[in-house]
Write an enzyme that holds these catalytic residues in place. Sequence first.
Site, PDB file in Angstrom:
ATOM      1  N   VAL A   1      39.860  48.648  25.712  1.00  0.00           N
ATOM      2  CA  VAL A   1      39.419  48.573  24.316  1.00  0.00           C
ATOM      3  C   VAL A   1      38.366  49.635  24.000  1.00  0.00           C
ATOM      4  O   VAL A   1      37.982  49.807  22.855  1.00  0.00           O
ATOM      5  CB  VAL A   1      38.864  47.168  23.949  1.00  0.00           C
ATOM      6  CG1 VAL A   1      39.966  46.133  23.953  1.00  0.00           C
ATOM      7  CG2 VAL A   1      37.717  46.757  24.870  1.00  0.00           C
ATOM      8  N   GLY A   2      37.907  50.325  24.989  1.00  0.00           N
ATOM      9  CA  GLY A   2      36.920  51.368  24.715  1.00  0.00           C
ATOM     10  C   GLY A   2      36.728  52.260  25.926  1.00  0.00           C
ATOM     11  O   GLY A   2      36.898  51.833  27.062  1.00  0.00           O
TER      12      GLY A   2
ATOM     13  N   GLY B   1      33.933  55.062  27.481  1.00  0.00           N
ATOM     14  CA  GLY B   1      32.606  55.664  27.337  1.00  0.00           C
ATOM     15  C   GLY B   1      32.459  56.836  28.274  1.00  0.00           C
ATOM     16  O   GLY B   1      33.425  57.279  28.891  1.00  0.00           O
ATOM     17  N   ARG B   2      31.210  57.316  28.334  1.00  0.00           N
ATOM     18  CA  ARG B   2      30.916  58.476  29.174  1.00  0.00           C
ATOM     19  C   ARG B   2      31.174  58.174  30.649  1.00  0.00           C
ATOM     20  O   ARG B   2      31.682  58.988  31.384  1.00  0.00           O
ATOM     21  CB  ARG B   2      29.432  58.781  28.998  1.00  0.00           C
ATOM     22  CG  ARG B   2      29.102  60.220  28.897  1.00  0.00           C
ATOM     23  CD  ARG B   2      27.600  60.383  28.732  1.00  0.00           C
ATOM     24  NE  ARG B   2      27.065  59.511  27.674  1.00  0.00           N
ATOM     25  CZ  ARG B   2      26.258  59.916  26.713  1.00  0.00           C
ATOM     26  NH1 ARG B   2      25.895  61.154  26.660  1.00  0.00           N
ATOM     27  NH2 ARG B   2      25.800  59.071  25.802  1.00  0.00           N
ATOM     28  N   PHE B   3      30.794  56.968  31.067  1.00  0.00           N
ATOM     29  CA  PHE B   3      30.839  56.665  32.501  1.00  0.00           C
ATOM     30  C   PHE B   3      31.855  55.586  32.858  1.00  0.00           C
ATOM     31  O   PHE B   3      32.100  55.353  34.030  1.00  0.00           O
ATOM     32  CB  PHE B   3      29.463  56.165  32.969  1.00  0.00           C
ATOM     33  CG  PHE B   3      28.333  57.046  32.556  1.00  0.00           C
ATOM     34  CD1 PHE B   3      28.246  58.341  33.026  1.00  0.00           C
ATOM     35  CD2 PHE B   3      27.350  56.585  31.691  1.00  0.00           C
ATOM     36  CE1 PHE B   3      27.206  59.161  32.657  1.00  0.00           C
ATOM     37  CE2 PHE B   3      26.310  57.405  31.320  1.00  0.00           C
ATOM     38  CZ  PHE B   3      26.231  58.703  31.794  1.00  0.00           C
TER      39      PHE B   3
ATOM     40  N   GLU C   1      35.131  52.552  31.415  1.00  0.00           N
ATOM     41  CA  GLU C   1      36.092  52.085  30.413  1.00  0.00           C
ATOM     42  C   GLU C   1      35.876  50.597  30.210  1.00  0.00           C
ATOM     43  O   GLU C   1      35.529  49.879  31.160  1.00  0.00           O
ATOM     44  CB  GLU C   1      37.520  52.290  30.928  1.00  0.00           C
ATOM     45  CG  GLU C   1      37.952  53.737  30.901  1.00  0.00           C
ATOM     46  CD  GLU C   1      39.409  53.908  31.322  1.00  0.00           C
ATOM     47  OE1 GLU C   1      39.906  53.054  32.078  1.00  0.00           O
ATOM     48  OE2 GLU C   1      40.013  54.889  30.880  1.00  0.00           O
ATOM     49  N   VAL C   2      36.106  50.138  28.976  1.00  0.00           N
ATOM     50  CA  VAL C   2      35.935  48.710  28.703  1.00  0.00           C
ATOM     51  C   VAL C   2      37.317  48.089  28.498  1.00  0.00           C
ATOM     52  O   VAL C   2      38.150  48.622  27.757  1.00  0.00           O
ATOM     53  CB  VAL C   2      35.052  48.484  27.470  1.00  0.00           C
ATOM     54  CG1 VAL C   2      34.866  46.986  27.217  1.00  0.00           C
ATOM     55  CG2 VAL C   2      33.699  49.158  27.645  1.00  0.00           C
TER      56      VAL C   2
ATOM     57  N   LYS D   1      33.500  46.005  31.735  1.00  0.00           N
ATOM     58  CA  LYS D   1      33.212  47.446  31.717  1.00  0.00           C
ATOM     59  C   LYS D   1      33.365  47.928  33.147  1.00  0.00           C
ATOM     60  O   LYS D   1      32.654  47.464  34.045  1.00  0.00           O
ATOM     61  CB  LYS D   1      31.795  47.671  31.188  1.00  0.00           C
ATOM     62  CG  LYS D   1      31.447  49.121  30.970  1.00  0.00           C
ATOM     63  CD  LYS D   1      30.150  49.232  30.200  1.00  0.00           C
ATOM     64  CE  LYS D   1      29.778  50.666  29.935  1.00  0.00           C
ATOM     65  NZ  LYS D   1      28.519  50.765  29.188  1.00  0.00           N
TER      66      LYS D   1
ATOM     67  N   ASP E   1      20.587  55.549  23.138  1.00  0.00           N
ATOM     68  CA  ASP E   1      21.903  56.061  22.734  1.00  0.00           C
ATOM     69  C   ASP E   1      22.455  55.188  21.608  1.00  0.00           C
ATOM     70  O   ASP E   1      23.632  54.821  21.624  1.00  0.00           O
ATOM     71  CB  ASP E   1      22.855  56.088  23.936  1.00  0.00           C
ATOM     72  CG  ASP E   1      24.068  56.985  23.707  1.00  0.00           C
ATOM     73  OD1 ASP E   1      24.010  57.827  22.780  1.00  0.00           O
ATOM     74  OD2 ASP E   1      25.061  56.838  24.440  1.00  0.00           O
TER      75      ASP E   1
HETATM   76  N1  ADE Z   1      34.002  47.516  23.295  1.00  0.00           N
HETATM   77  C1  ADE Z   1      33.011  47.721  24.137  1.00  0.00           C
HETATM   78  N2  ADE Z   1      32.493  46.576  24.527  1.00  0.00           N
HETATM   79  C2  ADE Z   1      33.176  45.608  23.906  1.00  0.00           C
HETATM   80  C3  ADE Z   1      33.084  44.208  23.897  1.00  0.00           C
HETATM   81  N3  ADE Z   1      32.180  43.598  24.626  1.00  0.00           N
HETATM   82  N4  ADE Z   1      33.912  43.545  23.138  1.00  0.00           N
HETATM   83  C4  ADE Z   1      34.817  44.199  22.422  1.00  0.00           C
HETATM   84  N5  ADE Z   1      34.956  45.489  22.381  1.00  0.00           N
HETATM   85  C5  ADE Z   1      34.136  46.200  23.121  1.00  0.00           C
END
Ligand code: ADE
Length: 545
Positions: free
Chosen positions: A232-233, A235-237, A239-240, A265, A365
């Site tokens: 779902v995301g 980042g720099r270091f 992935e979520v 994460k 950040d």
């Molecule tokens: N993206 C980054 N962290 C998240 C989270 N905890 N819930 C949903 N989307 C996210």
Amino acid sequence: MEQLRFSLSWCVTVAILFSVPPPSAPGANIPTPLPFKLNALCKFCDVLPSSCNATGICSSECDITSICAYRDEVCVSVWHIDGENRTVETVCHDPSLPFHGVMLDDYNNTDCLMKQYKGLGPDYYMCSCKEEECNDKLIFTAPRPKGPEIPIILISLLPLLILAVLIISFLYFRLQHQQHLKTGAKSMCPSHDFCDTHAIMNDVDHHESSSAHANSLNHNMELLPIQLDGVVGKGRFAEVYRARLKQKPTSASGANGPFQTVAVKIFPCEEYASWNSEKEIFSDAELRHENVLHFLTAEQRRAEGQYWLITAYHDKGNLQEYLRNHLLSWEQLHKLGGSLARGVAHLHSERTPCGRPKVAIAHRDLKSSNVLVKDDLTCCLCDFGLSLRLDSSMSIDELANSGQVGTARYMAPEVLESRINLENIESFKQTDVYSMALVLWEMTSRCTAIGEVKEYELPFGKLREHPCVDSMKDSVIRDRERPEIPSSWFKHLGIKLMCATIDESWDQDPEARLTAHCVLERLNALQDLDHKQLSQSPEQKVQNV
Ligand code: ADE
């Protein structure tokens, strides 16, 4: 060749004359001759072609034996190869003088033991000896290496070899890691913090507990039963992922049992330091707050070579995506903005809402993609990978070493210029307030109360996707630019006051900025304005006052 040569027959004659004592008559009193030392008798052909291949025992192939011209001379042979041409040189030589640039060191031998001399190079063998014609029989004991000596090659190639091994290992581990991410294969990563077990727990049950021991390591804990669903995301270091945390099955639950949706994460093993520092920030129980992402646990996933942070999951995603896809009413803006300010104020505070002492934290950040939107349309802060605990134990050096961090687009002017006042920890909070002001502006720009609402744009949206520090410096410092706040927005009193708060929070002078607490108070005060007052134009409002 200046040395004299004598023929073998001459030599033999001389030898008989001088070395054999004359027969003496019994009883005759003849004085014993003084001992006379004959000059050495050596093979002496200078340089001849040779069939010898420098193994075993070779003949010099020289058929001239000479008595050496000088008393101290010894017999010497030199074998040499030059491409395909092999030669043997046979001579007499005084060992107190260099020969071919080197000193003979084995001339007391009776046999001519061929050996290599450092100064001669690998294509020469040489021997010296004292016995008669001893330099005829060339005795090679060690096989001749084909090129330069192996140890020399190895030593000179050692740095290159080490470098090659390092590069290959790096590439290998990188490849391994990428395969782990894809296949979940066995880890090659070193283990850090804890040995065989894996987790630090906050409250997995999702109670709003504030145990002071939330960050203690649990060496007996099993890994949580988590099934990853999808990314779902990024980042720099890390992935979520959205993931399912399985709960204990009950008779009422379905075949798969009940589960809680969580966010995981995932840090690759090279990003251990980022995982660890975010874990440390989260592990402070006093950080818990409704406007800070709720932390469940940290795990070292040895099998996958990964480090995990497990937190609450928020279905609405991050604020940037939310604003891109949604407009806000004034009430929603007020609520979202207020909750953002409450989260940052809590982070910066040295007290919890209940009055317990807490360490102030600078996020460093803050940006709309590091803010999550909760179901009730309040928000919570996430991604503490660059955060700094502002405890008074931090030395100026430590603070200075923490460097220019963050995302250039959201960096305060003093961060862009690397001119933060390190003597004062408030400086770090002031930089957060600047970034927060940009996020408040993003929210406001998507609020229907401003009038005509444009497509979502990042602050300084005209700049390219990831502007560098230098182009941000040009905009923010040289041109003193800030995101546009058109006067048309001010028709709504709430927006006008919101914009005044934003304007005072992104001041060029960090000291002149509002604190996060002050922003919160200002936004809270807007609560008291009723609907009628808010939607009046400011002119009307002034007349009413
Ligand atoms: N993206 C980054 N962290 C998240 C989270 N905890 N819930 C949903 N989307 C996210």
